[in-house]
Design a protein around this motif. Structure first.
Motif, mmCIF file in Angstrom:
data_model
loop_
_atom_site.group_PDB
_atom_site.id
_atom_site.type_symbol
_atom_site.label_atom_id
_atom_site.label_comp_id
_atom_site.label_asym_id
_atom_site.label_seq_id
_atom_site.Cartn_x
_atom_site.Cartn_y
_atom_site.Cartn_z
ATOM 1 N N PRO A 115 0.882 -1.320 -0.110
ATOM 2 C CA PRO A 115 0.030 0.099 -0.074
ATOM 3 C C PRO A 115 0.884 1.294 0.039
ATOM 4 C CG PRO A 115 -0.730 -1.670 1.619
ATOM 5 C CD PRO A 115 0.474 -2.185 0.998
ATOM 6 N N GLU A 116 2.099 1.160 0.524
ATOM 7 C CA GLU A 116 3.042 2.382 0.553
ATOM 8 C C GLU A 116 3.729 2.555 -0.855
ATOM 9 O OE1 GLU A 116 5.527 2.434 3.772
ATOM 10 O OE2 GLU A 116 3.873 1.742 5.227
ATOM 11 N N LEU A 117 3.691 1.634 -1.849
ATOM 12 C CA LEU A 117 4.342 1.790 -3.059
ATOM 13 C C LEU A 117 3.464 2.966 -3.611
ATOM 14 C CD1 LEU A 117 4.784 -1.999 -4.123
ATOM 15 C CD2 LEU A 117 6.518 -0.314 -3.263
ATOM 16 N N ARG A 118 4.269 3.702 -4.652
ATOM 17 C CA ARG A 118 3.861 5.023 -5.454
ATOM 18 C C ARG A 118 4.683 5.074 -6.744
ATOM 19 N NH1 ARG A 118 0.163 3.929 -2.567
ATOM 20 N NH2 ARG A 118 -0.649 5.620 -1.113
ATOM 21 N N ILE A 119 4.135 5.106 -7.942
ATOM 22 C CA ILE A 119 4.963 5.249 -9.225
ATOM 23 C C ILE A 119 5.766 6.609 -8.912
ATOM 24 C CG2 ILE A 119 4.649 5.980 -11.569
ATOM 25 C CD1 ILE A 119 2.367 4.136 -11.603
ATOM 26 N N ARG A 147 14.719 -1.038 -2.270
ATOM 27 C CA ARG A 147 14.075 -0.351 -1.492
ATOM 28 C C ARG A 147 13.811 0.949 -1.369
ATOM 29 N NH1 ARG A 147 17.744 -3.014 2.934
ATOM 30 N NH2 ARG A 147 19.460 -1.723 2.664
ATOM 31 N N PRO A 148 12.856 1.764 -0.556
ATOM 32 C CA PRO A 148 12.567 2.942 -0.436
ATOM 33 C C PRO A 148 13.718 3.674 -0.179
ATOM 34 C CG PRO A 148 10.718 2.050 0.383
ATOM 35 C CD PRO A 148 11.645 0.724 0.201
ATOM 36 N N ALA A 149 14.050 4.804 -0.566
ATOM 37 C CA ALA A 149 15.296 5.627 -0.305
ATOM 38 C C ALA A 149 15.200 6.425 1.064
ATOM 39 C CB ALA A 149 15.492 6.524 -1.425
#
Length: 149
Positions: A115-119, A147-149
């Motif tokens: 759910p936290e993924l965003r283009i 992974r998220p920066a």
């Protein structure tokens, strides 16, 4: 004499050869390599590694260490995969990322709930060990994942 134990086939291990060995050796050291054209009027970076530039067809290409930064282009959460060892990892997030240097790369997103993924979200590379020996030089493989920066 007892039969040798059966080793389950794995579908996540690459075939390393003389050309790709620098890529896998760098990954084992925590570095992501890509190829860049050295032709005078091109200079394009590309990934997956090829022995020629896919833009101008020059064979004057070399390895370059990537920054490890990327943005998320698209993803899909895999809930079923019957090929070993992927079945033990489900669900996982298969993705395509845009590397800061330009090329697009297929990979996996880790350490981020779906759910936290965003283009367009910023990502950074890290490396997952295959946990087995298998490279031509006797070492194991490490795979670039993000992974998220």
């Amino acid at each position: 004499m007892p039969a040798a134990p059966r080793v389950a086939a794995r579908f996540d291990l690459p075939e390393s050869d003389a050309f790709t060995r620098p890529y896998w050796d760098a990954a084992a050291e925590g570095r992501l390599l890509l190829r860049r054209c050295r032709a005078e009027r091109c200079g394009a970076a590309h990934h997956y590694p090829r022995e020629f530039c896919p833009y101008c067809w020059s064979e004057n290409v070399g390895w370059e260490t990537a920054s490890g930064r990327a943005t998320l282009y698209t993803w899909s959460v895999v809930h079923r995969n019957d090929l070993p060892p992927f079945g033990d990892r489900v669900p996982y997030t298969a993705a395509v990322v845009d590397l800061a240097e330009g090329p697009r790369m297929m990979t996996e997103i880790t350490d981020c709930p779906e759910p936290e993924l965003r283009i367009g979200m910023p990502l950074v590379v890290h490396f997952r060990s295959a946990g087995v020996s298998g490279a031509a030089d006797g070492g194991g493989f490490a795979f670039p994942v993000f992974r998220p920066a």
